[in-house]
Motif scaffolding. Structure first.
Motif, PDB file in Angstrom:
ATOM      1  N   PHE A  27       0.851  -1.188   0.000  1.00 51.82           N
ATOM      2  CA  PHE A  27       0.000   0.000   0.000  1.00 51.82           C
ATOM      3  C   PHE A  27       0.883   1.233   0.000  1.00 51.82           C
ATOM      4  O   PHE A  27       1.784   1.351   0.827  1.00 51.82           O
ATOM      5  CB  PHE A  27      -0.901   0.012   1.234  1.00 51.82           C
ATOM      6  CG  PHE A  27      -1.706   1.266   1.363  1.00 51.82           C
ATOM      7  CD1 PHE A  27      -2.852   1.441   0.620  1.00 51.82           C
ATOM      8  CD2 PHE A  27      -1.310   2.281   2.221  1.00 51.82           C
ATOM      9  CE1 PHE A  27      -3.600   2.598   0.732  1.00 51.82           C
ATOM     10  CE2 PHE A  27      -2.044   3.443   2.339  1.00 51.82           C
ATOM     11  CZ  PHE A  27      -3.192   3.608   1.589  1.00 51.82           C
ATOM     12  N   VAL A  28       0.637   2.139  -0.938  1.00 52.38           N
ATOM     13  CA  VAL A  28       1.394   3.382  -1.003  1.00 52.38           C
ATOM     14  C   VAL A  28       0.424   4.533  -1.206  1.00 52.38           C
ATOM     15  O   VAL A  28      -0.423   4.489  -2.097  1.00 52.38           O
ATOM     16  CB  VAL A  28       2.437   3.347  -2.147  1.00 52.38           C
ATOM     17  CG1 VAL A  28       3.094   4.699  -2.328  1.00 52.38           C
ATOM     18  CG2 VAL A  28       3.480   2.293  -1.870  1.00 52.38           C
ATOM     19  N   ASN A  29       0.547   5.545  -0.385  1.00 44.44           N
ATOM     20  CA  ASN A  29      -0.226   6.766  -0.525  1.00 44.44           C
ATOM     21  C   ASN A  29       0.584   7.782  -1.305  1.00 44.44           C
ATOM     22  O   ASN A  29       1.807   7.845  -1.166  1.00 44.44           O
ATOM     23  CB  ASN A  29      -0.554   7.361   0.852  1.00 44.44           C
ATOM     24  CG  ASN A  29      -2.014   7.312   1.151  1.00 44.44           C
ATOM     25  OD1 ASN A  29      -2.839   7.079   0.280  1.00 44.44           O
ATOM     26  ND2 ASN A  29      -2.355   7.537   2.398  1.00 44.44           N
ATOM     27  N   CYS A  30      -0.085   8.590  -2.086  1.00 45.13           N
ATOM     28  CA  CYS A  30       0.525   9.719  -2.803  1.00 45.13           C
ATOM     29  C   CYS A  30       1.647   9.291  -3.740  1.00 45.13           C
ATOM     30  O   CYS A  30       2.711   9.925  -3.769  1.00 45.13           O
ATOM     31  CB  CYS A  30       1.041  10.764  -1.811  1.00 45.13           C
ATOM     32  SG  CYS A  30      -0.215  11.362  -0.696  1.00 45.13           S
ATOM     33  N   LEU A  31       1.441   8.250  -4.485  1.00 46.49           N
ATOM     34  CA  LEU A  31       2.429   7.812  -5.467  1.00 46.49           C
ATOM     35  C   LEU A  31       2.502   8.854  -6.582  1.00 46.49           C
ATOM     36  O   LEU A  31       1.480   9.283  -7.105  1.00 46.49           O
ATOM     37  CB  LEU A  31       2.025   6.449  -6.036  1.00 46.49           C
ATOM     38  CG  LEU A  31       3.044   5.723  -6.881  1.00 46.49           C
ATOM     39  CD1 LEU A  31       4.268   5.357  -6.041  1.00 46.49           C
ATOM     40  CD2 LEU A  31       2.434   4.460  -7.461  1.00 46.49           C
ATOM     41  N   SER A  32       3.709   9.281  -6.929  1.00 46.64           N
ATOM     42  CA  SER A  32       3.870  10.302  -7.960  1.00 46.64           C
ATOM     43  C   SER A  32       5.077   9.980  -8.828  1.00 46.64           C
ATOM     44  O   SER A  32       5.872   9.102  -8.502  1.00 46.64           O
ATOM     45  CB  SER A  32       4.047  11.682  -7.329  1.00 46.64           C
ATOM     46  OG  SER A  32       5.315  11.791  -6.733  1.00 46.64           O
ATOM     47  N   LYS A  33       5.233  10.756  -9.907  1.00 42.36           N
ATOM     48  CA  LYS A  33       6.356  10.523 -10.810  1.00 42.36           C
ATOM     49  C   LYS A  33       7.694  10.798 -10.144  1.00 42.36           C
ATOM     50  O   LYS A  33       8.727  10.302 -10.567  1.00 42.36           O
ATOM     51  CB  LYS A  33       6.213  11.335 -12.086  1.00 42.36           C
ATOM     52  CG  LYS A  33       6.233  12.826 -11.900  1.00 42.36           C
ATOM     53  CD  LYS A  33       6.004  13.518 -13.218  1.00 42.36           C
ATOM     54  CE  LYS A  33       5.814  15.005 -13.002  1.00 42.36           C
ATOM     55  NZ  LYS A  33       5.495  15.674 -14.242  1.00 42.36           N
ATOM     56  N   MET A  34       7.719  11.555  -9.062  1.00 37.07           N
ATOM     57  CA  MET A  34       8.962  11.825  -8.339  1.00 37.07           C
ATOM     58  C   MET A  34       9.452  10.586  -7.582  1.00 37.07           C
ATOM     59  O   MET A  34      10.624  10.500  -7.223  1.00 37.07           O
ATOM     60  CB  MET A  34       8.781  12.998  -7.374  1.00 37.07           C
ATOM     61  CG  MET A  34       8.462  14.312  -8.086  1.00 37.07           C
ATOM     62  SD  MET A  34       9.587  14.726  -9.426  1.00 37.07           S
ATOM     63  CE  MET A  34      11.072  15.028  -8.534  1.00 37.07           C
ATOM     64  N   ASP A  35       8.569   9.620  -7.351  1.00 36.71           N
ATOM     65  CA  ASP A  35       8.954   8.401  -6.631  1.00 36.71           C
ATOM     66  C   ASP A  35       9.914   7.524  -7.425  1.00 36.71           C
ATOM     67  O   ASP A  35      10.589   6.677  -6.854  1.00 36.71           O
ATOM     68  CB  ASP A  35       7.714   7.586  -6.241  1.00 36.71           C
ATOM     69  CG  ASP A  35       6.963   8.231  -5.093  1.00 36.71           C
ATOM     70  OD1 ASP A  35       7.617   8.825  -4.215  1.00 36.71           O
ATOM     71  OD2 ASP A  35       5.729   8.156  -5.081  1.00 36.71           O
ATOM     72  N   LYS A  36      10.004   7.733  -8.729  1.00 36.55           N
ATOM     73  CA  LYS A  36      10.953   6.938  -9.505  1.00 36.55           C
ATOM     74  C   LYS A  36      12.394   7.304  -9.170  1.00 36.55           C
ATOM     75  O   LYS A  36      13.312   6.563  -9.496  1.00 36.55           O
ATOM     76  CB  LYS A  36      10.696   7.064 -11.000  1.00 36.55           C
ATOM     77  CG  LYS A  36      11.012   8.404 -11.604  1.00 36.55           C
ATOM     78  CD  LYS A  36      10.708   8.370 -13.081  1.00 36.55           C
ATOM     79  CE  LYS A  36      10.829   9.763 -13.671  1.00 36.55           C
ATOM     80  NZ  LYS A  36      10.505   9.762 -15.085  1.00 36.55           N
TER      81      LYS A  36
END
Length: 162
Positions: free
Chosen positions: A125-134
Motif C-alpha cells: 500500500f502506497v499513498n501519494c504515489l507520484s512521478k517523483m517516486d521513480k
C-alpha cells in the motif's frame, strides 16, 4: 536428431524458468477517496489454469476491457514486483511506532495484492504515489511495477507520467 533433442531440452528449460517466479494473480487498485469515480482496478491472471498465458482486465467507473499480455510484458511486470522491498515502503521506528509521514493532500492511494498458490501472498500500500517516486530509493521499485502494469493495461495516470 541431436538438434531436435537439444531444442526439446532448451524449450523445457525455458518454460521451467518462465514459470518459476510467476504469480498466480496480481491485483492493483488505484483511487482517490476525495474524487468520486476515480478508482481503477487492474487484474492480471492466467487465461486458463495451468497455462502460462496471462490476461489483464481493467475496470473503472466508465469502462471495462480485457486483453492478453505477451510473455515479455508479463515477465517485465513479474520481475519488477519481485524487486519490491516492503520494508523500504513502510518505515517502522525502533519503538514500534509507525513513522510513515504523508506530505500530500488528497493524493491517490495505490494497493497491489499478489496471489500465489490460491492464497494472498503480499499486499503493498502506497499513498501519494507520484512521478517523483521513480527517483527515491524507497519507492522506485513499487513505482516501476505500477507503471508497467498501467502501461500493459493501456491506462494513463497523470500522477505517474514522465
Amino acid at each position: 536428431m541431436c538438434r531436435k533433442v537439444l531444442f526439446l531440452i532448451y524449450f523445457t528449460f525455458y518454460n521451467y524458468c518462465f514459470s518459476q517466479n510467476q504469480f498466480e494473480k496480481i491485483e492493483l487498485s488505484h483511487s482517490n477517496s476525495i474524487i468520486i469515480g476515480s478508482g481503477i482496478n487492474i487484474i492480471i491472471e492466467p487465461i486458463k489454469i495451468g497455462r502460462h498465458r496471462m490476461k489483464i482486465t481493467v475496470e473503472s467507473k466508465k469502462d471495462k476491457y480485457t486483453r492478453n499480455l505477451s510473455k515479455k510484458e508479463y515477465k517485465a511486470i513479474d520481475h519488477a514486483i519481485l524487486k519490491i522491498n516492503p520494508k523500504a515502503l513502510y518505515d517502522i521506528s525502533d519503538n514500534g511506532k509507525d513513522t510513515l509521514t504523508i506530505n500530500c493532500m488528497d493524493g491517490f492511494s495505490t494497493v497491489m495484492t499478489i496471489f500465489k498458490n490460491n492464497s494472498k501472498k503480499e499486499t503493498y500500500f502506497v499513498n501519494c504515489l507520484s512521478k517523483m517516486d521513480k527517483y527515491t530509493s524507497k519507492r522506485k521499485n513499487f513505482w516501476h511495477a505500477t507503471k508497467l502494469i498501467f502501461k500493459a493495461g493501456n491506462v494513463k495516470a497523470k500522477e505517474l507520467e514522465d
